[in-house]
Design a protein around this motif. Structure first.
Motif, PDB file in Angstrom:
ATOM      1  N   THR A 247       0.843  -1.209   0.003  1.00 41.16           N
ATOM      2  CA  THR A 247       0.065  -0.081   0.056  1.00 41.16           C
ATOM      3  C   THR A 247       0.754   1.236  -0.040  1.00 41.16           C
ATOM      4  OG1 THR A 247      -0.230  -0.011   2.257  1.00 41.16           O
ATOM      5  CG2 THR A 247      -1.556  -1.107   1.385  1.00 41.16           C
ATOM      6  N   VAL A 248       0.255   2.497  -0.345  1.00 40.73           N
ATOM      7  CA  VAL A 248       0.854   3.706  -0.319  1.00 40.73           C
ATOM      8  C   VAL A 248       0.592   4.357   0.901  1.00 40.73           C
ATOM      9  CG1 VAL A 248       1.429   3.930  -2.668  1.00 40.73           C
ATOM     10  CG2 VAL A 248      -0.754   4.630  -1.629  1.00 40.73           C
ATOM     11  N   GLY A 249      -0.751   3.874   1.523  1.00 42.85           N
ATOM     12  CA  GLY A 249      -0.962   4.737   2.774  1.00 42.85           C
ATOM     13  C   GLY A 249      -2.154   3.509   3.527  1.00 42.85           C
ATOM     14  N   HIS A 250      -1.971   3.828   4.919  1.00 42.44           N
ATOM     15  CA  HIS A 250      -2.937   2.911   5.790  1.00 42.44           C
ATOM     16  C   HIS A 250      -3.488   3.673   7.050  1.00 42.44           C
ATOM     17  CE1 HIS A 250       1.027   3.167   7.907  1.00 42.44           C
ATOM     18  NE2 HIS A 250       0.473   2.840   9.107  1.00 42.44           N
ATOM     19  N   THR A 251      -4.474   3.058   7.908  1.00 45.76           N
ATOM     20  CA  THR A 251      -4.918   3.565   9.030  1.00 45.76           C
ATOM     21  C   THR A 251      -4.364   2.921   9.968  1.00 45.76           C
ATOM     22  OG1 THR A 251      -6.806   4.580   9.916  1.00 45.76           O
ATOM     23  CG2 THR A 251      -6.923   2.387   9.024  1.00 45.76           C
ATOM     24  N   THR A 252      -4.901   3.384  11.488  1.00 44.68           N
ATOM     25  CA  THR A 252      -4.663   2.633  12.490  1.00 44.68           C
ATOM     26  C   THR A 252      -5.619   2.396  13.560  1.00 44.68           C
ATOM     27  OG1 THR A 252      -4.101   4.710  13.662  1.00 44.68           O
ATOM     28  CG2 THR A 252      -2.289   3.205  12.557  1.00 44.68           C
TER      29      THR A 252
ATOM     30  N   THR B 177      -4.812  -2.564  17.545  1.00 44.53           N
ATOM     31  CA  THR B 177      -4.346  -3.184  16.463  1.00 44.53           C
ATOM     32  C   THR B 177      -3.172  -2.817  15.947  1.00 44.53           C
ATOM     33  OG1 THR B 177      -6.510  -3.534  15.520  1.00 44.53           O
ATOM     34  CG2 THR B 177      -5.196  -4.080  14.215  1.00 44.53           C
ATOM     35  N   SER B 178      -1.975  -4.020  15.561  1.00 40.11           N
ATOM     36  CA  SER B 178      -0.710  -3.540  15.038  1.00 40.11           C
ATOM     37  C   SER B 178      -0.920  -3.600  13.525  1.00 40.11           C
ATOM     38  CB  SER B 178       0.170  -4.587  15.555  1.00 40.11           C
ATOM     39  OG  SER B 178      -0.277  -6.018  15.104  1.00 40.11           O
ATOM     40  N   VAL B 179       0.134  -2.569  13.243  1.00 42.13           N
ATOM     41  CA  VAL B 179       0.207  -2.334  11.754  1.00 42.13           C
ATOM     42  C   VAL B 179       1.311  -3.318  11.085  1.00 42.13           C
ATOM     43  CG1 VAL B 179       0.991  -0.827   9.806  1.00 42.13           C
ATOM     44  CG2 VAL B 179      -0.266   0.055  11.788  1.00 42.13           C
ATOM     45  N   PRO B 180       0.941  -4.106   9.873  1.00 38.13           N
ATOM     46  CA  PRO B 180       1.821  -5.068   9.532  1.00 38.13           C
ATOM     47  C   PRO B 180       3.244  -4.353   9.248  1.00 38.13           C
ATOM     48  CG  PRO B 180      -0.075  -5.370   8.313  1.00 38.13           C
ATOM     49  CD  PRO B 180      -0.363  -4.258   9.325  1.00 38.13           C
ATOM     50  N   GLU B 181       4.380  -5.246   9.394  1.00 38.42           N
ATOM     51  CA  GLU B 181       5.696  -4.503   9.740  1.00 38.42           C
ATOM     52  C   GLU B 181       6.007  -3.907   8.220  1.00 38.42           C
ATOM     53  OE1 GLU B 181      10.327  -5.668  10.305  1.00 38.42           O
ATOM     54  OE2 GLU B 181       8.753  -7.108  10.549  1.00 38.42           O
ATOM     55  N   GLN B 182       5.420  -4.760   7.204  1.00 37.17           N
ATOM     56  CA  GLN B 182       5.738  -4.258   5.736  1.00 37.17           C
ATOM     57  C   GLN B 182       5.075  -2.893   5.385  1.00 37.17           C
ATOM     58  OE1 GLN B 182       4.350  -7.120   6.770  1.00 37.17           O
ATOM     59  NE2 GLN B 182       5.104  -8.738   5.054  1.00 37.17           N
ATOM     60  N   ALA B 183       4.009  -2.745   6.076  1.00 40.27           N
ATOM     61  CA  ALA B 183       3.015  -1.494   5.892  1.00 40.27           C
ATOM     62  C   ALA B 183       3.718  -0.374   6.438  1.00 40.27           C
ATOM     63  CB  ALA B 183       1.596  -1.983   6.263  1.00 40.27           C
ATOM     64  N   GLN B 184       4.497  -0.320   7.568  1.00 43.31           N
ATOM     65  CA  GLN B 184       4.865   0.597   8.234  1.00 43.31           C
ATOM     66  C   GLN B 184       5.482   1.799   7.681  1.00 43.31           C
ATOM     67  OE1 GLN B 184       6.710  -0.732  11.724  1.00 43.31           O
ATOM     68  NE2 GLN B 184       4.923  -1.958  12.755  1.00 43.31           N
ATOM     69  N   SER B 185       6.281   1.391   6.330  1.00 42.01           N
ATOM     70  CA  SER B 185       6.951   2.374   5.488  1.00 42.01           C
ATOM     71  C   SER B 185       5.791   3.384   4.813  1.00 42.01           C
ATOM     72  CB  SER B 185       7.689   1.800   4.605  1.00 42.01           C
ATOM     73  OG  SER B 185       7.063   0.928   3.747  1.00 42.01           O
ATOM     74  N   SER B 186       4.551   2.860   4.682  1.00 42.09           N
ATOM     75  CA  SER B 186       3.492   3.543   3.939  1.00 42.09           C
ATOM     76  C   SER B 186       3.111   4.531   4.709  1.00 42.09           C
ATOM     77  CB  SER B 186       2.448   2.452   3.278  1.00 42.09           C
ATOM     78  OG  SER B 186       1.696   2.191   4.440  1.00 42.09           O
TER      79      SER B 186
ATOM     80  N   VAL C 164      -2.387   7.713   7.484  1.00 39.73           N
ATOM     81  CA  VAL C 164      -3.443   8.604   7.100  1.00 39.73           C
ATOM     82  C   VAL C 164      -4.370   8.835   8.388  1.00 39.73           C
ATOM     83  CG1 VAL C 164      -3.494   8.208   4.738  1.00 39.73           C
ATOM     84  CG2 VAL C 164      -5.024   6.955   6.024  1.00 39.73           C
ATOM     85  N   GLY C 165      -4.126   8.431   9.467  1.00 38.89           N
ATOM     86  CA  GLY C 165      -4.775   8.622  10.817  1.00 38.89           C
ATOM     87  C   GLY C 165      -5.650   7.798  11.345  1.00 38.89           C
ATOM     88  N   PRO C 166      -6.133   7.704  12.590  1.00 40.54           N
ATOM     89  CA  PRO C 166      -6.861   6.428  12.934  1.00 40.54           C
ATOM     90  C   PRO C 166      -8.364   6.221  11.994  1.00 40.54           C
ATOM     91  CG  PRO C 166      -7.067   8.850  14.093  1.00 40.54           C
ATOM     92  CD  PRO C 166      -6.173   8.781  13.102  1.00 40.54           C
ATOM     93  N   ILE C 167      -8.720   4.862  12.289  1.00 36.19           N
ATOM     94  CA  ILE C 167      -9.835   4.457  11.491  1.00 36.19           C
ATOM     95  C   ILE C 167     -10.979   5.243  11.430  1.00 36.19           C
ATOM     96  CG2 ILE C 167     -10.505   3.013  13.259  1.00 36.19           C
ATOM     97  CD1 ILE C 167     -10.989   0.692  11.166  1.00 36.19           C
ATOM     98  N   ASN C 168     -11.133   5.873  12.691  1.00 33.24           N
ATOM     99  CA  ASN C 168     -12.557   6.602  12.695  1.00 33.24           C
ATOM    100  C   ASN C 168     -12.423   8.176  12.431  1.00 33.24           C
ATOM    101  OD1 ASN C 168     -11.123   6.801  15.180  1.00 33.24           O
ATOM    102  ND2 ASN C 168     -13.047   7.496  16.035  1.00 33.24           N
ATOM    103  N   GLN C 169     -11.175   8.593  12.125  1.00 35.95           N
ATOM    104  CA  GLN C 169     -10.907   9.945  11.845  1.00 35.95           C
ATOM    105  C   GLN C 169      -9.811  10.030  10.822  1.00 35.95           C
ATOM    106  OE1 GLN C 169     -10.331  12.116  15.538  1.00 35.95           O
ATOM    107  NE2 GLN C 169     -10.742  14.235  14.527  1.00 35.95           N
TER     108      GLN C 169
ATOM    109  N   GLU D  67      -7.460  15.008   3.370  1.00 43.06           N
ATOM    110  CA  GLU D  67      -6.051  15.487   2.747  1.00 43.06           C
ATOM    111  C   GLU D  67      -4.865  14.617   2.522  1.00 43.06           C
ATOM    112  OE1 GLU D  67      -7.969  16.698   5.271  1.00 43.06           O
ATOM    113  OE2 GLU D  67      -8.970  18.153   4.461  1.00 43.06           O
ATOM    114  N   LYS D  68      -4.639  13.866   3.588  1.00 38.03           N
ATOM    115  CA  LYS D  68      -3.542  12.915   3.469  1.00 38.03           C
ATOM    116  C   LYS D  68      -3.764  11.829   2.272  1.00 38.03           C
ATOM    117  CE  LYS D  68      -1.099  13.492   7.863  1.00 38.03           C
ATOM    118  NZ  LYS D  68      -0.825  12.496   9.128  1.00 38.03           N
ATOM    119  N   ILE D  69      -5.191  11.466   2.333  1.00 37.44           N
ATOM    120  CA  ILE D  69      -5.532  10.194   1.373  1.00 37.44           C
ATOM    121  C   ILE D  69      -5.504  10.764  -0.196  1.00 37.44           C
ATOM    122  CG2 ILE D  69      -7.307   9.075   0.511  1.00 37.44           C
ATOM    123  CD1 ILE D  69      -8.331   8.911   3.260  1.00 37.44           C
ATOM    124  N   THR D  70      -6.099  11.938  -0.336  1.00 40.75           N
ATOM    125  CA  THR D  70      -5.815  12.308  -1.704  1.00 40.75           C
ATOM    126  C   THR D  70      -4.489  12.997  -2.152  1.00 40.75           C
ATOM    127  OG1 THR D  70      -6.563  14.539  -0.914  1.00 40.75           O
ATOM    128  CG2 THR D  70      -8.542  12.933  -1.756  1.00 40.75           C
ATOM    129  N   SER D  71      -3.544  13.424  -1.192  1.00 45.76           N
ATOM    130  CA  SER D  71      -2.154  13.676  -1.671  1.00 45.76           C
ATOM    131  C   SER D  71      -1.237  12.561  -2.041  1.00 45.76           C
ATOM    132  CB  SER D  71      -1.564  14.165  -0.303  1.00 45.76           C
ATOM    133  OG  SER D  71      -1.321  13.453   0.698  1.00 45.76           O
TER     134      SER D  71
END
Length: 325
Positions: A83-88, A92-101, A104-109, A113-117
């Motif tokens: 992915t190029v972007g993920h939420t938290t 819940t832990s973020v997969p290690e490979q995804a941490q470099s993406s 874009v903020g917590p899942i409920n907020q 702007e970050k997503i579209t960028s």
């Protein structure tokens, strides 16, 4: 409080419809391929219905994907995605490979702007939290797919969808077959029994019995357990029954499972404060026989292709003489 609100909203559930690609029927959520939607437009890479019934059309293989559903994120990386972007989300832990993406903020907020960028060509969200993003993403012609995973069947169907999206259909099918074989190796040992259980959820806003719509209940069903709350009257949330010690005593479950949203220390404290201090609590057979268990986080968040490991954890608790070695 945030964790409790997120989980409470997730319990409400979402409706779902069929999904497909132009080559073979696919589905997400609790969908079947009995009534697939097909496309005759050969210019499309794929077209499918998400868990809300929304049709999602992809003109080409998506290369810049933002995933806002943490459960889908885990499964996506298990299948070799990036992915190029993920939420938290809390707990819940973020997969290690995804941490470099990009976060874009917590899942409920999430930050639109970050997503579209990130200029994504696909955003995958959760039906509860991200429906409101549709209008903003439409202005940038960004497809939005809302996907939920509340069961093993959901995992299977979502994996097939993601596998097609990644053009890894064969690898995905092999991974699913491997998971299925591991699950069968567990369920083949099950005795001809259907013990009764109740799943108690403890949140900051109260206590309830889980009636439907959770990965924990689906795992219990895989082990042929009987949910005593299934036939009870739901409360404000269709998937939950307001807690009642009288109902529990009447139902007389063989096992009590507790999911507490927060730390384990918080869960134990709330269990004692909200339930254990009632003298009637000690009269429950499951309590007297030490068959009360606080379940860990992987019974809340979908473990994806590792669901057999979660299944085994519960199997050991129920049948230690069979699975304990």
């Amino acid at each position: 409080m945030l964790i409790g609100i997120i989980v409470m909203l997730s319990m409400i559930g979402c409706s779902a419809h069929s999904a497909t690609t132009k080559e073979s029927p696919l589905s997400t959520g609790n969908l079947s391929a009995d009534n697939p939607v097909s496309t005759t437009d050969k210019d499309l890479f794929m077209s499918f219905h998400d868990s809300t019934g929304q049709q999602v059309s992809l003109p080409h293989k998506p290369a810049r994907i933002v995933i806002l559903n943490t459960e889908v994120l885990e499964l996506f990386y298990q299948l070799g995605g990036k992915t190029v972007g993920h939420t938290t989300a809390p707990g819940t832990s973020v997969p290690e490979q995804a941490q470099s993406s990009t976060d874009v903020g917590p899942i409920n907020q999430v930050s639109i702007e970050k997503i579209t960028s990130l200029e994504p060509d696909l955003v995958i969200g959760h039906p509860i939290f991200h429906t409101s993003l549709k209008e903003a993403l439409t202005t940038t012609n960004t497809p939005l797919a809302l996907i939920k995973m509340d069961s093993y069947e959901d995992i299977l169907q979502t994996a097939k969808l993601l596998g097609h999206m990644l053009e890894k259909q064969q690898e995905t099918e092999l991974a699913l077959q491997d998971t299925k074989q591991r699950i069968q190796a567990i369920t083949n040992k099950l005795p001809n029994q259907s013990p009764k259980f109740a799943l108690i959820t403890i949140m900051s806003m109260g206590v309830s019995l889980q009636k439907s719509g959770s990965i924990a209940l689906d795992i219990a069903n895989q082990l042929k357990l009987t949910n005593v709350a299934a036939g009870m009257q739901a409360g404000a949330m269709p998937s939950a029954v307001p807690y009642s010690i009288e109902k529990l005593i009447e139902a007389d479950p063989d096992y009590l499972f507790v999911i507490a949203y927060g730390t384990e220390e918080y869960g134990k404290a709330k269990l004692k404060e909200d339930l254990g201090n009632n003298p009637a609590w000690a009269s429950l057979r499951a309590v007297k026989e030490n068959k009360l268990f606080i379940l860990p986080a992987d019974f809340v968040n979908s473990p994806g292709l590792k669901i057999d490991q979660t299944l085994m954890r519960l199997a050991i608790l129920i049948y230690p003489e069979i699975y304990g070695n």
